[in-house]
Design a protein around this motif. Structure first.
Motif, PDB file in Angstrom:
ATOM      1  N   CYS A 177       0.801  -1.238   0.000  1.00 50.34           N
ATOM      2  CA  CYS A 177       0.000   0.000   0.000  1.00 50.34           C
ATOM      3  C   CYS A 177       0.825   1.274   0.000  1.00 50.34           C
ATOM      4  O   CYS A 177       0.253   2.360   0.112  1.00 50.34           O
ATOM      5  N   SER A 239      -2.572   0.050   6.502  1.00 49.47           N
ATOM      6  CA  SER A 239      -3.502   0.514   5.486  1.00 49.47           C
ATOM      7  C   SER A 239      -4.505  -0.581   5.106  1.00 49.47           C
ATOM      8  O   SER A 239      -5.694  -0.310   4.911  1.00 49.47           O
ATOM      9  N   CYS A 240      -4.024  -1.826   5.026  1.00 49.39           N
ATOM     10  CA  CYS A 240      -4.938  -2.942   4.738  1.00 49.39           C
ATOM     11  C   CYS A 240      -5.821  -3.243   5.946  1.00 49.39           C
ATOM     12  O   CYS A 240      -6.961  -3.681   5.785  1.00 49.39           O
ATOM     13  N   ALA A 250      -4.361   5.811   4.191  1.00 53.07           N
ATOM     14  CA  ALA A 250      -5.640   5.280   3.741  1.00 53.07           C
ATOM     15  C   ALA A 250      -6.789   6.213   4.110  1.00 53.07           C
ATOM     16  O   ALA A 250      -7.790   6.284   3.401  1.00 53.07           O
TER      17      ALA A 250
END
Ligand SMILES: [Zn+2]
Length: 265
Positions: A177, A239-240, A250
């Motif tokens: 990311c 971010s995930c 994000a």
């Protein structure tokens, strides 16, 4: 593998290998079960993005209570994305909060903490000398080599041997990311090994790279002498995993900060 645990009402990750050392307590907090709301939901410790002071203060107390600490035991720092490393024993109350991105101490009961939302939180512990450290490394701090400098400072200040030192890398934005531009790539021009191994050119976007911050910090720790087998990582992308952590990227700014700390018991 780090473990997800709960104390009081707070949830956190711990490194089993750090946990084996009874002289210290450490935690990489999640964003769960705090009292902040909206984009700061919910265990937010950051004040810079506009959360209410009262809620942040309550979040500090939730964490302190969970670990049997008082809020005043958390050493106050002002993180500035630099490479200054301070030693608690060298500072007086009038110096606080101190502008820096890494802190070391051999003093019991002083909790060293950094707040993050994508940047790398790094905890250090010398098992022999019983000294601990905390490092905040975003791309700027990483480009300045702050992780390696912290290991060097442990050697110089406490005669720590890198072979006795453990390093735990907490949740941070993953290579999946973290797309960066030429400015970031250029900032690493003196770190050849990091440039070669922690950057991957984007296939579809000219002049862009995916940066693996965790791996960059791991490379610096190894180059500073820490054995590979002494370095542990949460391997979770902030971010995930916005369900677990805050992610500045994000959320496009305007989000909270989770806490990462280590303390000598
Ligand atoms: Zn990711």
């Amino acid at each position: 593998m780090f473990r997800l645990l709960k104390r009081g009402q707070v949830c956190y990750l711990e490194s089993p290998r750090l946990r084996e050392n009874p002289f210290l307590t450490h935690a990489f907090l999640t964003r769960w079960n705090g009292v902040s709301t909206g984009k700061f939901s919910s265990l937010n410790l950051g004040l810079r993005e506009g959360d209410e002071e009262e809620r942040v203060a309550r979040n500090w107390r939730l964490i302190a209570d969970a670990f049997g600490l008082s809020v005043s035991q958390f050493f106050p720092i002002d993180q500035v994305h630099g490479d200054r490393i301070v030693v608690v024993e060298d500072l007086q109350d009038k110096d606080l909060p101190v502008r820096c991105d890494a802190v070391l101490t051999a003093r019991r009961g002083v909790a060293l903490a950094v707040k993050t939302a994508d940047c790398v939180p790094l905890l250090l512990a010398d098992r022999e000398k019983q000294v601990v450290g905390v490092v905040h490394a975003g791309w700027r701090g990483t480009a300045l080599g702050i992780a390696g400098k912290a290991v060097k400072a442990l050697k110089e200040r406490y005669s720590s041997k890198p072979g006795d030192t453990l390093a735990a890398i907490g949740p941070a934005v993953g290579v999946c990311c973290y797309q960066v531009d030429g400015k970031v790539f250029d900032a690493f021009k003196r770190s050849v090994s990091v440039r070669e191994r922690a950057f991957r050119a984007c296939q579809d976007v000219e002049g862009r790279w995916m940066l693996d911050l965790e791996s960059a910090n791991r490379i610096q720790l190894v180059e500073a002498g820490i054995p590979r087998e002494n370095i542990f990582s949460a391997a979770l992308c902030t971010s995930c995993r916005r369900d677990l952590f805050f992610s500045h990227r994000a959320e496009k700014g305007g989000t909270g900060r989770h806490l990462n700390f280590i303390v000598l018991n």
